[in-house]
Design an enzyme around this catalytic site. Structure first.
Site, PDB file in Angstrom:
ATOM      1  N   ARG A   1      -0.595 -10.841  -4.148  1.00 16.88           N
ATOM      2  CA  ARG A   1      -0.724  -9.422  -3.831  1.00 16.88           C
ATOM      3  C   ARG A   1      -1.287  -9.270  -2.425  1.00 16.88           C
ATOM      4  O   ARG A   1      -1.698 -10.232  -1.801  1.00 16.88           O
ATOM      5  CB  ARG A   1      -1.601  -8.695  -4.876  1.00 16.88           C
ATOM      6  CG  ARG A   1      -2.748  -9.489  -5.333  1.00 16.88           C
ATOM      7  CD  ARG A   1      -4.170  -9.054  -5.091  1.00 16.88           C
ATOM      8  NE  ARG A   1      -4.419  -8.057  -4.137  1.00 16.88           N
ATOM      9  CZ  ARG A   1      -4.984  -8.314  -2.968  1.00 16.88           C
ATOM     10  NH1 ARG A   1      -5.340  -9.538  -2.611  1.00 16.88           N
ATOM     11  NH2 ARG A   1      -5.213  -7.342  -2.108  1.00 16.88           N
TER      12      ARG A   1
ATOM     13  N   ALA B   1      -0.279  -6.590   1.050  1.00 15.91           N
ATOM     14  CA  ALA B   1       1.018  -6.306   1.687  1.00 15.91           C
ATOM     15  C   ALA B   1       1.585  -7.487   2.486  1.00 15.91           C
ATOM     16  O   ALA B   1       2.712  -7.928   2.229  1.00 15.91           O
ATOM     17  CB  ALA B   1       0.892  -5.048   2.549  1.00 15.91           C
TER      18      ALA B   1
ATOM     19  N   ARG C   1       7.814  -4.719  -5.724  1.00 18.85           N
ATOM     20  CA  ARG C   1       6.776  -3.681  -5.589  1.00 18.85           C
ATOM     21  C   ARG C   1       7.258  -2.726  -4.493  1.00 18.85           C
ATOM     22  O   ARG C   1       7.739  -3.174  -3.451  1.00 18.85           O
ATOM     23  CB  ARG C   1       5.414  -4.293  -5.221  1.00 18.85           C
ATOM     24  CG  ARG C   1       4.840  -5.134  -6.364  1.00 18.85           C
ATOM     25  CD  ARG C   1       3.390  -5.495  -6.112  1.00 18.85           C
ATOM     26  NE  ARG C   1       2.505  -4.367  -6.332  1.00 18.85           N
ATOM     27  CZ  ARG C   1       1.226  -4.347  -5.923  1.00 18.85           C
ATOM     28  NH1 ARG C   1       0.718  -5.374  -5.272  1.00 18.85           N
ATOM     29  NH2 ARG C   1       0.461  -3.297  -6.164  1.00 18.85           N
TER      30      ARG C   1
ATOM     31  N   GLN D   1      -9.977  -5.640  -7.035  1.00 19.77           N
ATOM     32  CA  GLN D   1      -9.746  -6.550  -5.906  1.00 19.77           C
ATOM     33  C   GLN D   1     -10.980  -6.676  -5.021  1.00 19.77           C
ATOM     34  O   GLN D   1     -11.210  -7.729  -4.414  1.00 19.77           O
ATOM     35  CB  GLN D   1      -8.560  -6.050  -5.062  1.00 19.77           C
ATOM     36  CG  GLN D   1      -7.198  -6.177  -5.739  1.00 19.77           C
ATOM     37  CD  GLN D   1      -6.787  -4.922  -6.469  1.00 19.77           C
ATOM     38  OE1 GLN D   1      -7.647  -4.181  -6.967  1.00 19.77           O
ATOM     39  NE2 GLN D   1      -5.503  -4.658  -6.566  1.00 19.77           N
TER      40      GLN D   1
ATOM     41  N   ASP E   1      -0.684  -0.509   3.325  1.00 21.62           N
ATOM     42  CA  ASP E   1       0.560  -1.004   2.722  1.00 21.62           C
ATOM     43  C   ASP E   1       1.784  -0.441   3.417  1.00 21.62           C
ATOM     44  O   ASP E   1       2.828  -1.081   3.453  1.00 21.62           O
ATOM     45  CB  ASP E   1       0.575  -0.680   1.228  1.00 21.62           C
ATOM     46  CG  ASP E   1      -0.393  -1.591   0.498  1.00 21.62           C
ATOM     47  OD1 ASP E   1      -1.595  -1.292   0.495  1.00 21.62           O
ATOM     48  OD2 ASP E   1       0.055  -2.635  -0.014  1.00 21.62           O
TER      49      ASP E   1
ATOM     50  N   ASN F   1      -2.411   3.197   1.193  1.00 20.33           N
ATOM     51  CA  ASN F   1      -3.250   2.017   0.927  1.00 20.33           C
ATOM     52  C   ASN F   1      -3.791   2.154  -0.496  1.00 20.33           C
ATOM     53  O   ASN F   1      -3.540   3.145  -1.188  1.00 20.33           O
ATOM     54  CB  ASN F   1      -4.373   1.902   1.959  1.00 20.33           C
ATOM     55  CG  ASN F   1      -5.074   0.562   1.883  1.00 20.33           C
ATOM     56  OD1 ASN F   1      -4.427  -0.486   1.861  1.00 20.33           O
ATOM     57  ND2 ASN F   1      -6.400   0.553   1.798  1.00 20.33           N
ATOM     58  N   LYS F   2      -4.533   1.160  -0.921  1.00 20.32           N
ATOM     59  CA  LYS F   2      -5.045   1.095  -2.297  1.00 20.32           C
ATOM     60  C   LYS F   2      -5.684   2.408  -2.723  1.00 20.32           C
ATOM     61  O   LYS F   2      -6.399   3.050  -1.960  1.00 20.32           O
ATOM     62  CB  LYS F   2      -6.043  -0.060  -2.390  1.00 20.32           C
ATOM     63  CG  LYS F   2      -6.687  -0.269  -3.735  1.00 20.32           C
ATOM     64  CD  LYS F   2      -5.699  -0.376  -4.876  1.00 20.32           C
ATOM     65  CE  LYS F   2      -4.684  -1.478  -4.668  1.00 20.32           C
ATOM     66  NZ  LYS F   2      -3.574  -1.417  -5.693  1.00 20.32           N
TER      67      LYS F   2
HETATM   68  O1  MRU Z   1      -2.181  -3.742  -5.182  1.00 20.30           O
HETATM   69  P1  MRU Z   1      -2.605  -4.688  -4.094  1.00 20.30           P
HETATM   70  O2  MRU Z   1      -3.768  -5.540  -4.474  1.00 20.30           O
HETATM   71  O3  MRU Z   1      -1.450  -5.498  -3.561  1.00 20.30           O
HETATM   72  O4  MRU Z   1      -3.087  -3.707  -2.938  1.00 20.30           O
HETATM   73  C1  MRU Z   1      -3.541  -4.257  -1.723  1.00 20.30           C
HETATM   74  C2  MRU Z   1      -3.992  -3.240  -0.751  1.00 20.30           C
HETATM   75  O5  MRU Z   1      -3.897  -2.050  -0.968  1.00 20.30           O
HETATM   76  C3  MRU Z   1      -4.455  -3.728   0.571  1.00 20.30           C
HETATM   77  O6  MRU Z   1      -5.452  -2.901   1.083  1.00 20.30           O
HETATM   78  C4  MRU Z   1      -3.266  -3.697   1.535  1.00 20.30           C
HETATM   79  O7  MRU Z   1      -2.169  -4.382   0.969  1.00 20.30           O
HETATM   80  C5  MRU Z   1      -3.580  -4.297   2.827  1.00 20.30           C
HETATM   81  S1  MRU Z   1      -3.636  -6.069   2.724  1.00 20.30           S
HETATM   82  C6  MRU Z   1      -4.058  -6.672   4.228  1.00 20.30           C
END
Ligand code: MRU
Length: 332
Positions: A45, A47, A82, A175, A216, A226-227
């Site tokens: 996981r 991006a 995804r 995370q 993302d 983003n998350k």
């Molecule tokens: O669902 P995830 O764990 O893949 O989400 C990750 C995030 O939202 C990160 O902040 C984003 O991918 C940036 S990673 C450098």
């Protein structure tokens, strides 16, 4: 350096991040089912990391599937495993258009390492007057297969001066608690874990100097997916007059999208919210809404930190200009 994704000749190897920080379980994926599941279950996981993984996955599938229609169907499954992070389809498309797919996947991986270093360099001046930092989700080596974006900037800055780092746990999949705290400990950086709902009061009481997160997908106007929880942090940061930075590579910018309104937002299964570590925390049948990402409006982003330096507002000018930047190999 933690290495979450690796080409292994007859497989793509990865660390199954669902078991971290308690167990470092290395898994081999060979079939399209295994490769797709690794991305969809968030075993791999972040991006940029799913971009690197997707690139190797396509190179492996090309070797193993001789029928063109079957190969195309398999690639489609990987590319769409995804929907929110643009890095996945970007990397898959790049590999597909290359003569030597494995060489291109290796280049994408090498570039990510270099890009992460450049992002950390770009960010250093922002940390000169800032020592109390808040970050969200996980943006370190596990999330990029390099050195990390937002977390990479924190680790690089912490090597130069003492920082107080606050990490929000990032419900529902934690995370921040599981991965970011682990990566900061591995890097020797002290950090304090907070629940997501403590972020606003932490800004108020601990006088956070800056908030920094990853991305993302970033639209042409600077709206940033983003998350889930990032938007709330940006609102709270604006309320408290705290700079809010997004650290992201060029590959996370989707210049084809006018605004964040059209970024596809992944909705994930209800069990991620209903359960914690496999134990039910809400009654069966409870209605659940589980968006995995949110979109922070561009006006709440103080600046973007990229391998090309800091992008300032007005983003309608600075972001489209990324299209004119030289390819990475020409930088340096
Ligand atoms: O669902 P995830 O764990 O893949 O989400 C990750 C995030 O939202 C990160 O902040 C984003 O991918 C940036 S990673 C450098």
């Amino acid at each position: 350096m933690i290495q979450p994704v690796r080409w292994a000749d007859d497989a793509v190897e990865y660390i199954d991040q669902r078991h971290l920080p308690h167990e470092t379980r290395v898994v081999r994926a060979q079939t399209v089912d295994e490769l797709e599941a690794a991305i969809q279950t968030l075993a791999v996981r972040g991006a940029p990391a799913i971009g690197v993984f997707g690139a190797y996955a396509v190179a492996l599938l090309r070797r193993n599937i001789s029928d063109d229609a079957a190969f195309e169907a398999a690639v489609q499954r990987i590319s769409t495993a995804r929907p929110t992070a643009i890095n996945l389809s970007w990397a898959v498309d790049r590999v597909l258009s290359a003569h030597d797919m494995l060489a291109e996947a290796n280049t994408i991986h090498d570039e990510q390492r270099k890009v992460d270093q450049l992002i950390a360099q770009s960010a250093l001046p922002l940390f000169s007057g800032a020592s109390r930092i808040l970050t969200h989700c996980n943006t370190g080596p596990l999330a990029t297969a390099g050195e990390g974006t937002a977390l990479g900037t924190i680790i690089a800055a912490a090597a130069r001066r003492k920082l107080s780092v606050y990490v929000s746990e990032t419900r529902p999949l934690l995370q921040g608690a599981r991965l970011t705290m682990y990566e900061l400990r591995e890097a020797g950086v002290d950090a304090t874990l907070i629940v997501d709902s403590a972020a606003a009061v932490t800004m108020q009481q601990k006088k956070i100097d800056l908030v920094i997160v990853g991305a993302d997908r970033i639209a042409r106007n600077g709206d940033t997916a983003n998350k889930i929880g990032t938007y709330g942090l940006a609102i709270a940061a604006a309320h408290h007059g705290i700079p809010f930075y997004v650290a992201a590579p060029r590959s996370s910018f989707d210049l084809s999208l006018e605004s964040g309104a059209v970024i596809p937002i992944e909705e994930r299964g209800s069990n991620e919210v209903r359960e914690l570590n496999g134990a039910a925390i809400a009654e069966a049948g409870t209605a659940i809404y589980n968006p995995a990402f949110d979109v922070t409006p561009a006006r709440l982003v103080t600046a973007f930190i990229t391998e090309y330096g800091i992008l300032q507002p007005p983003y309608a000018e600075s972001i489209p200009d990324l299209a004119n930047r030289p390819a990475l190999a020409v930088l340096a």
